[in-house]
Design an enzyme around this catalytic site. Structure first.
Site, PDB file in Angstrom:
ATOM      1  N   LYS A  11       0.792  -1.085   0.063  1.00  0.00           N
ATOM      2  CA  LYS A  11      -0.117   0.051  -0.027  1.00  0.00           C
ATOM      3  C   LYS A  11       1.036   1.305  -0.091  1.00  0.00           C
ATOM      4  CE  LYS A  11      -3.889  -2.221   2.261  1.00  0.00           C
ATOM      5  NZ  LYS A  11      -5.134  -2.138   3.059  1.00  0.00           N
ATOM      6  N   TYR A  51     -12.500  -1.919  -3.876  1.00  0.00           N
ATOM      7  CA  TYR A  51     -12.888  -1.918  -2.698  1.00  0.00           C
ATOM      8  C   TYR A  51     -14.521  -1.874  -2.355  1.00  0.00           C
ATOM      9  CZ  TYR A  51      -8.361  -2.089  -0.401  1.00  0.00           C
ATOM     10  OH  TYR A  51      -7.168  -2.586   0.273  1.00  0.00           O
ATOM     11  N   ASN A 114      -2.180  -0.269   6.788  1.00  0.00           N
ATOM     12  CA  ASN A 114      -1.601  -1.294   7.362  1.00  0.00           C
ATOM     13  C   ASN A 114      -0.809  -2.170   6.352  1.00  0.00           C
ATOM     14  OD1 ASN A 114      -3.688  -2.291   5.375  1.00  0.00           O
ATOM     15  ND2 ASN A 114      -4.679  -3.627   6.730  1.00  0.00           N
ATOM     16  N   HIS A 117      -2.167  -5.327   1.532  1.00  0.00           N
ATOM     17  CA  HIS A 117      -3.522  -6.226   1.480  1.00  0.00           C
ATOM     18  C   HIS A 117      -3.211  -7.706   1.130  1.00  0.00           C
ATOM     19  CE1 HIS A 117      -7.440  -7.114   0.053  1.00  0.00           C
ATOM     20  NE2 HIS A 117      -7.027  -7.671  -0.953  1.00  0.00           N
ATOM     21  N   GLU A 128      -9.557 -10.315  -7.662  1.00  0.00           N
ATOM     22  CA  GLU A 128      -8.426  -9.236  -7.492  1.00  0.00           C
ATOM     23  C   GLU A 128      -7.460  -9.258  -8.334  1.00  0.00           C
ATOM     24  OE1 GLU A 128      -9.627  -8.665  -2.562  1.00  0.00           O
ATOM     25  OE2 GLU A 128      -7.962  -9.893  -3.206  1.00  0.00           O
TER      26      GLU A 128
HETATM   27  P1  CMP Z   1      -7.488  -4.636   3.553  1.00  0.00           P
HETATM   28  O1  CMP Z   1      -7.046  -5.796   3.726  1.00  0.00           O
HETATM   29  O2  CMP Z   1      -6.978  -4.043   2.107  1.00  0.00           O
HETATM   30  O3  CMP Z   1      -8.982  -4.521   3.331  1.00  0.00           O
HETATM   31  C1  CMP Z   1      -9.821  -3.516   3.711  1.00  0.00           C
HETATM   32  C2  CMP Z   1      -9.048  -2.279   4.019  1.00  0.00           C
HETATM   33  O4  CMP Z   1      -9.711  -1.315   4.959  1.00  0.00           O
HETATM   34  C3  CMP Z   1      -8.023  -2.901   5.228  1.00  0.00           C
HETATM   35  O5  CMP Z   1      -7.011  -3.685   4.654  1.00  0.00           O
HETATM   36  C4  CMP Z   1      -7.706  -1.521   5.734  1.00  0.00           C
HETATM   37  O6  CMP Z   1      -6.958  -0.898   4.940  1.00  0.00           O
HETATM   38  C5  CMP Z   1      -8.918  -0.927   5.878  1.00  0.00           C
HETATM   39  N1  CMP Z   1      -9.959  -0.963   7.205  1.00  0.00           N
HETATM   40  C6  CMP Z   1     -10.170  -2.010   7.594  1.00  0.00           C
HETATM   41  N2  CMP Z   1     -10.947  -1.678   8.750  1.00  0.00           N
HETATM   42  C7  CMP Z   1     -10.940  -0.331   8.946  1.00  0.00           C
HETATM   43  C8  CMP Z   1     -11.139   0.409  10.105  1.00  0.00           C
HETATM   44  N3  CMP Z   1     -11.895   0.112  11.001  1.00  0.00           N
HETATM   45  N4  CMP Z   1     -10.827   1.712   9.920  1.00  0.00           N
HETATM   46  C9  CMP Z   1     -10.345   2.205   8.787  1.00  0.00           C
HETATM   47  N5  CMP Z   1      -9.669   1.472   7.634  1.00  0.00           N
HETATM   48  C10 CMP Z   1     -10.117   0.059   7.648  1.00  0.00           C
END
Ligand code: CMP
Length: 139
Positions: A11, A51, A114, A117, A128
């Site tokens: 990311k 998303y 985070n 993904h 995906e």
């Molecule tokens: P990802 O695995 O890419 O899938 C969905 C994404 O949404 C996740 O990683 C985070 O980047 C984001 N995400 C998930 N939960 C939250 C949350 N509570 N607040 C903000 N972003 C979130």
């Protein structure tokens, strides 16, 4: 796409922090082979579509803006039982809950930023992967 593949994104937060090389090294040390990879800047429409499963979530708008805040690395990874094994390697979505040594524990800044993904099912891994790669771009 069989259970031998998963899809990942490094990311914008991790790209900006200079972690592409370290994350790819962890992925390869974890026994994953790279089947496809590219460096892309998503458009807003692409991030919204990618998303779309989260579009009712309160964090959807912010997530889309974050995902287009800079370039990302997208890749298809090969490993036996790839989806589950990769989720173990990256750790919990929220890095505060991620196990020691996992990619998110090492490189994530928060629940949104985070670092990576990882697909959550074989079906989503296929959807995906097909979103970003054509048949002749994977090996
Ligand atoms: P990802 O695995 O890419 O899938 C969905 C994404 O949404 C996740 O990683 C985070 O980047 C984001 N995400 C998930 N939960 C939250 C949350 N509570 N607040 C903000 N972003 C979130």
């Amino acid at each position: 796409m069989s259970g031998n593949h998963t899809f990942t994104i490094i990311k914008p937060c991790a790209v900006k922090s200079g972690y592409i090389g370290a994350i790819l090294a962890d992925i390869q040390k974890g026994g994953f082979e790279i089947s496809a990879m590219k460096y892309v800047q998503m458009t807003q429409a692409q991030a919204e579509a990618f998303y779309s499963v989260h579009k009712e979530r309160p964090f959807y708008g912010e997530l889309v803006q974050f995902m287009i805040s800079g370039p990302v690395v997208v890749a298809i990874l090969k490993h036996g039982n790839a989806v589950e094994e990769y989720r173990k390697l990256i750790g919990a979505t929220n890095p505060a809950q991620a196990a020691e040594g996992t990619i998110r524990k090492k490189y994530a800044k928060g629940v949104q930023e985070n670092a990576v993904h990882g697909s959550d099912s074989d079906e989503n891994a296929a959807v995906e992967s097909n979103f970003f790669f054509s048949q002749c771009e994977r090996f």
